[in-house]
Enzyme design. Structure first.
Site, PDB file in Angstrom:
ATOM      1  N   THR A 137       0.827  -1.210   0.000  1.00 33.38           N
ATOM      2  CA  THR A 137       0.000   0.000   0.000  1.00 33.38           C
ATOM      3  C   THR A 137       0.861   1.259   0.000  1.00 33.38           C
ATOM      4  O   THR A 137       0.567   2.229  -0.710  1.00 33.38           O
ATOM      5  CB  THR A 137      -0.944   0.007   1.214  1.00 33.38           C
ATOM      6  N   SER A 177      -6.581  -0.501  -7.040  1.00 38.24           N
ATOM      7  CA  SER A 177      -6.271  -0.767  -5.641  1.00 38.24           C
ATOM      8  C   SER A 177      -4.798  -1.135  -5.568  1.00 38.24           C
ATOM      9  O   SER A 177      -4.211  -1.562  -6.566  1.00 38.24           O
ATOM     10  CB  SER A 177      -7.127  -1.931  -5.116  1.00 38.24           C
ATOM     11  N   THR A 178      -4.214  -0.974  -4.407  1.00 36.16           N
ATOM     12  CA  THR A 178      -2.858  -1.495  -4.223  1.00 36.16           C
ATOM     13  C   THR A 178      -2.792  -2.960  -4.636  1.00 36.16           C
ATOM     14  O   THR A 178      -1.801  -3.407  -5.219  1.00 36.16           O
ATOM     15  CB  THR A 178      -2.434  -1.368  -2.750  1.00 36.16           C
ATOM     16  N   ASN A 179      -3.885  -3.668  -4.365  1.00 30.40           N
ATOM     17  CA  ASN A 179      -3.872  -5.120  -4.537  1.00 30.40           C
ATOM     18  C   ASN A 179      -3.868  -5.565  -5.988  1.00 30.40           C
ATOM     19  O   ASN A 179      -3.675  -6.756  -6.259  1.00 30.40           O
ATOM     20  CB  ASN A 179      -5.059  -5.731  -3.796  1.00 30.40           C
ATOM     21  N   THR A 188      34.218 -39.840 -11.247  1.00 26.14           N
ATOM     22  CA  THR A 188      32.957 -40.028 -10.534  1.00 26.14           C
ATOM     23  C   THR A 188      33.292 -40.296  -9.079  1.00 26.14           C
ATOM     24  O   THR A 188      34.234 -41.041  -8.780  1.00 26.14           O
ATOM     25  CB  THR A 188      32.153 -41.209 -11.115  1.00 26.14           C
ATOM     26  N   SER A 239      46.616 -14.037  -0.579  1.00 25.47           N
ATOM     27  CA  SER A 239      46.926 -14.224   0.831  1.00 25.47           C
ATOM     28  C   SER A 239      47.738 -13.055   1.360  1.00 25.47           C
ATOM     29  O   SER A 239      48.573 -12.491   0.649  1.00 25.47           O
ATOM     30  CB  SER A 239      47.708 -15.520   1.037  1.00 25.47           C
ATOM     31  N   SER A 240      47.486 -12.727   2.621  1.00 25.63           N
ATOM     32  CA  SER A 240      48.275 -11.684   3.280  1.00 25.63           C
ATOM     33  C   SER A 240      49.532 -12.245   3.914  1.00 25.63           C
ATOM     34  O   SER A 240      50.383 -11.490   4.383  1.00 25.63           O
ATOM     35  CB  SER A 240      47.413 -11.009   4.364  1.00 25.63           C
TER      36      SER A 240
END
Length: 481
Positions: A110, A149-151, A196, A327-328
């Site tokens: 709404t 309507s909003t609906n 697999t 990586s740090s």
């Protein structure tokens, strides 16, 4: 208790609703209903004005309604023209900052409908030469929302918006499938070992593996595309619960014609307006096929990460283009960050699908009040998956390479090639050759010749790359080779 102020503060106007008076900035195109909603809802930190395509879709619905009401003699030409002009501006991208309501909201949408009614009305008033808020001349509800309507407005706009965004996702998926096709052709002669349960299975080409990815992605694009027409059924004209109260009997069919013309979409009237007003099944359907795509994309990305694992102690069958330092603490490490991004987006899509499912189930009787969260979750899933797919296509798949020499060496020493011998020497003998090759470190080809089960020419034919990947062993066996 509301106390009416004796003087209007500077740069404001006073608007009234059933709860009382609210001060609105004098230059605002939104009004009292929007202001209330802004106070009540603020969960997402977003506004409907920032939702791609939503203001435009809402304006399209309002423009179609105004044109239809004018054609039915319910709205004057002057008002209809002003409303249509205001809607055209919104459809062209203007006034997004005036759509202030959070997309997550109570009231089944709404507040969104009220917001667009007010913005359209005030801009139309301005175009007509009246002051903002002079609703005696053109009213947000009596005129802009006439016969609606909003609906019926909200779900119709959400569907039109969703179709447009889904088409962008389709384009991204088909482009990704094209990239996998190109890699399939590039790797068509690279033989490798298929797997697999993560164990060596039988040989295939890397091109076949990537070609399968293309088929998987394209299939999901097809399933999404098949679902889109379901979104183009509109209950516009059903008003409050689908009975069409306060609406003109010719409005529903006529407004769909106007919507088709304005949106370019094949919008059609619902078969049953009461059902269409309360049933959110179409959103569950679309979310389901979007989730299906996300699940399979995530599986493909799992494969890409596994196939590129290493580069020294993993499979290292393919190499993903480096995107950033990984990586740090570990110098030189590069991570598969793009596939990981897609994985995480897929997790979000899967979670939102559950949200959509529960929200669709949670409606009661003639209306589902949870359409806002359904719309928000579905559109975020579509948008984020599209970006993830585009990123995967452009920043990962397009740059994938392989080490042909390494792949040839792996296949040559693999005992998995013994499977190709079964048609010629039988399963038991082929199993014995695989075990013997593994135990002695020799190739399957050398062992089967040494054991006298096949001559070298036949063994080479059966175990050639062509035979290993295209079933030539069965053909040779059938011909008596």
């Amino acid at each position: 208790m509301h106390v009416k102020s004796s003087a209007v503060p500077p740069n404001t106007r006073i608007e009234t609703d059933l709860l009382g008076q609210v001060e609105i900035p004098s230059d605002a195109y939104y009004g009292v209903h929007t202001a209330r909603a802004v106070q009540n809802f603020g969960v997402s930190g977003q506004t409907i004005g920032a939702v791609p395509g939503l203001p435009e879709a809402l304006a399209t619905v309002k423009q179609a309604a105004a044109q239809t009401n004018a054609s039915l003699g319910l709205l004057s030409k002057g008002k209809a023209d002003a409303i249509s002009a205001a809607c055209e501006e919104i459809r062209n991208g203007q006034w997004k900052d005036q759509f202030r309501v959070d997309p997550i909201q109570g009231g089944a949408g709404t507040s969104t409908n009220m917001n667009v009614n007010e913005v359209v009305a005030n801009r139309a008033l301005e175009l007509m030469g009246y002051a903002l808020g002079d609703y005696a001349q053109l009213d947000p509800l009596a005129d802009v929302n006439l016969g609606q309507s909003t609906n019926d407005v909200y779900p119709t706009a959400i569907k039109i918006c969703t179709v447009g965004r889904a088409r962008l996702l389709l384009g991204a998926l088909r482009s990704l499938a094209g990239e996998f096709d190109r890699k399939s052709a590039e790797f068509s002669d690279v033989v490798k070992i298929g797997r697999t349960q993560l164990q060596d299975a039988v040989p295939m080409t890397l091109g076949q593996e990537f070609g399968t990815f293309a088929v998987m992605v394209r299939e999901d694009a097809d399933r999404i595309e098949e679902s889109l027409p379901l979104l183009l059924e509109s209950n516009l004209g059903g008003t409050a619960i689908g009975t069409g109260i306060n609406g003109h009997p010719e409005f529903p069919a006529a407004v769909c014609v106007a919507l088709q013309s304005l949106s370019g979409e094949a919008v059609r009237p619902a078969h049953d307006y009461i059902e269409a007003t309360q049933d959110c099944g179409v959103f569950v359907q679309v979310s389901g096929v979007v989730k299906r795509s996300a699940v399979k994309l995530s599986k493909i990305c799992n494969d890409l990460r596994l196939l590129s694992s290493g580069p020294d102690a993993g499979l290292a069958e393919i190499f993903l283009p480096p995107a950033q330092a990984g990586s740090s603490i570990m110098p030189g490490k590069v991570n598969p960050v793009i596939p990981e991004l897609v994985n995480q987006v897929a997790f979000l899509v899967i979670g939102r699908d559950l949200t959509i499912t529960m929200a669709a189930e949670g409606g009661q009787l003639q209306l589902n009040p949870f359409e806002p969260v359904i719309a928000h979750a579905l559109q975020e899933s579509i948008d984020q998956l599209r970006v993830a797919v585009e990123t995967l296509s452009q920043r990962c798949v397009a740059g994938i390479t392989t080490d042909r020499t390494r792949m040839e060496q792996i296949v040559a020493r693999s005992t998995a090639t013994a499977t190709a011998l079964s048609p010629a020497i039988g399963y038991a003998a082929a199993a014995r050759m695989a075990t013997l090759a593994r135990a002695t470190g020799r190739t399957v080809k050398d062992v089967v010749v040494a054991e006298g089960l096949l001559d070298r020419e036949t063994a080479e034919a059966l175990l050639s790359p062509l035979a290993l990947t295209r079933g030539l062993a069965a053909e040779l066996s059938a011909s008596g080779a």
